[in-house]
Design a protein around this motif. Sequence first.
Motif, PDB file in Angstrom:
ATOM      1  N   ILE A 105      49.162  40.105  32.776  1.00 26.97           N
ATOM      2  CA  ILE A 105      49.049  41.095  31.701  1.00 26.97           C
ATOM      3  C   ILE A 105      47.896  40.732  30.769  1.00 26.97           C
ATOM      4  O   ILE A 105      47.080  41.580  30.390  1.00 26.97           O
ATOM      5  CB  ILE A 105      50.375  41.205  30.917  1.00 26.97           C
ATOM      6  CG1 ILE A 105      51.488  41.760  31.814  1.00 26.97           C
ATOM      7  CG2 ILE A 105      50.210  42.067  29.674  1.00 26.97           C
ATOM      8  CD1 ILE A 105      52.887  41.596  31.233  1.00 26.97           C
ATOM      9  N   ALA A 106      47.810  39.456  30.406  1.00 26.65           N
ATOM     10  CA  ALA A 106      46.765  39.010  29.476  1.00 26.65           C
ATOM     11  C   ALA A 106      45.377  39.171  30.089  1.00 26.65           C
ATOM     12  O   ALA A 106      44.451  39.663  29.432  1.00 26.65           O
ATOM     13  CB  ALA A 106      47.012  37.557  29.071  1.00 26.65           C
ATOM     14  N   VAL A 107      45.216  38.768  31.350  1.00 31.86           N
ATOM     15  CA  VAL A 107      43.902  38.854  31.996  1.00 31.86           C
ATOM     16  C   VAL A 107      43.471  40.305  32.172  1.00 31.86           C
ATOM     17  O   VAL A 107      42.319  40.649  31.905  1.00 31.86           O
ATOM     18  CB  VAL A 107      43.894  38.117  33.350  1.00 31.86           C
ATOM     19  CG1 VAL A 107      42.647  38.434  34.152  1.00 31.86           C
ATOM     20  CG2 VAL A 107      43.977  36.622  33.132  1.00 31.86           C
ATOM     21  N   GLN A 108      44.363  41.160  32.627  1.00 33.35           N
ATOM     22  CA  GLN A 108      43.995  42.559  32.804  1.00 33.35           C
ATOM     23  C   GLN A 108      43.595  43.184  31.471  1.00 33.35           C
ATOM     24  O   GLN A 108      42.637  43.960  31.403  1.00 33.35           O
ATOM     25  CB  GLN A 108      45.143  43.349  33.451  1.00 33.35           C
ATOM     26  CG  GLN A 108      44.830  44.799  33.719  1.00 33.35           C
ATOM     27  CD  GLN A 108      43.846  45.016  34.854  1.00 33.35           C
ATOM     28  OE1 GLN A 108      43.115  44.128  35.270  1.00 33.35           O
ATOM     29  NE2 GLN A 108      43.822  46.224  35.375  1.00 33.35           N
ATOM     30  N   THR A 109      44.287  42.823  30.416  1.00 25.62           N
ATOM     31  CA  THR A 109      43.934  43.336  29.091  1.00 25.62           C
ATOM     32  C   THR A 109      42.529  42.894  28.716  1.00 25.62           C
ATOM     33  O   THR A 109      41.709  43.707  28.249  1.00 25.62           O
ATOM     34  CB  THR A 109      44.960  42.851  28.047  1.00 25.62           C
ATOM     35  OG1 THR A 109      46.246  43.377  28.397  1.00 25.62           O
ATOM     36  CG2 THR A 109      44.590  43.305  26.644  1.00 25.62           C
ATOM     37  N   MET A 110      42.212  41.615  28.935  1.00 31.94           N
ATOM     38  CA  MET A 110      40.874  41.110  28.588  1.00 31.94           C
ATOM     39  C   MET A 110      39.796  41.759  29.453  1.00 31.94           C
ATOM     40  O   MET A 110      38.719  42.107  28.957  1.00 31.94           O
ATOM     41  CB  MET A 110      40.832  39.588  28.709  1.00 31.94           C
ATOM     42  CG  MET A 110      41.625  38.887  27.625  1.00 31.94           C
ATOM     43  SD  MET A 110      41.427  37.082  27.602  1.00 31.94           S
ATOM     44  CE  MET A 110      42.408  36.588  29.015  1.00 31.94           C
ATOM     45  N   LEU A 111      40.076  41.943  30.745  1.00 34.54           N
ATOM     46  CA  LEU A 111      39.085  42.561  31.627  1.00 34.54           C
ATOM     47  C   LEU A 111      38.825  44.022  31.262  1.00 34.54           C
ATOM     48  O   LEU A 111      37.678  44.468  31.249  1.00 34.54           O
ATOM     49  CB  LEU A 111      39.519  42.441  33.091  1.00 34.54           C
ATOM     50  CG  LEU A 111      39.354  41.061  33.713  1.00 34.54           C
ATOM     51  CD1 LEU A 111      40.064  40.991  35.069  1.00 34.54           C
ATOM     52  CD2 LEU A 111      37.884  40.708  33.870  1.00 34.54           C
TER      53      LEU A 111
END
Length: 193
Positions: A105-111
């Motif tokens: 969830i965190a990585v997709q948000t940052m990407l």
Amino acid sequence: MEFRTLVETNRSYRRFDASKPIAEATLTELVDLARHTPSAGNMQPLKYILSHTPETNSQVFDAIGWAAYLPDWPGPGPEERPTGYIIMLVDTEIGGSWAPTDAGIAVQTMLLAAVDKGLGGVMFGNIRKKKLRESLDIPESLDIFLVLALGTPVEKIVLKDVGADGSIKYYRDPDMTHHVPKRALADIVVSSK
């Protein structure tokens, strides 16, 4: 940007314009968005190291593997390397269990936020963790989970349907266009009742 376009533009970019640095403030903003995402049990065990200087970027670059389906490609040359990295860590001293879905969830948000800013990125699980830990002096209490490489993309990525051979392996054509086969919607929806 329309949300569907944002999602479809968010690809695993592996070649960047190394002449366009990413400011520390931009990396901090991406992590600030990630910290607002859901976390299993609200434990919030994820922590981050931000890399934006040429020296630290070089240390991170040397500790990651670039493209499993492109075995003859060692990664981008100096002129096409990322200009920023976010190293995602798990704080083992925070009690309770954590779910890898927190990281997703965190990585997709940052990407997605990076794409919205005209940037692109790729996440890496293929990390020489001992080398990275030693290079950046990362405490043992922080498990290295993944590395997010970021920059201004210079490559063209084309989504295409999986062919008759069923291969999902990405590849590059002679013009260096990166092709990414995707399964058809009808092949992934098992049921609708």
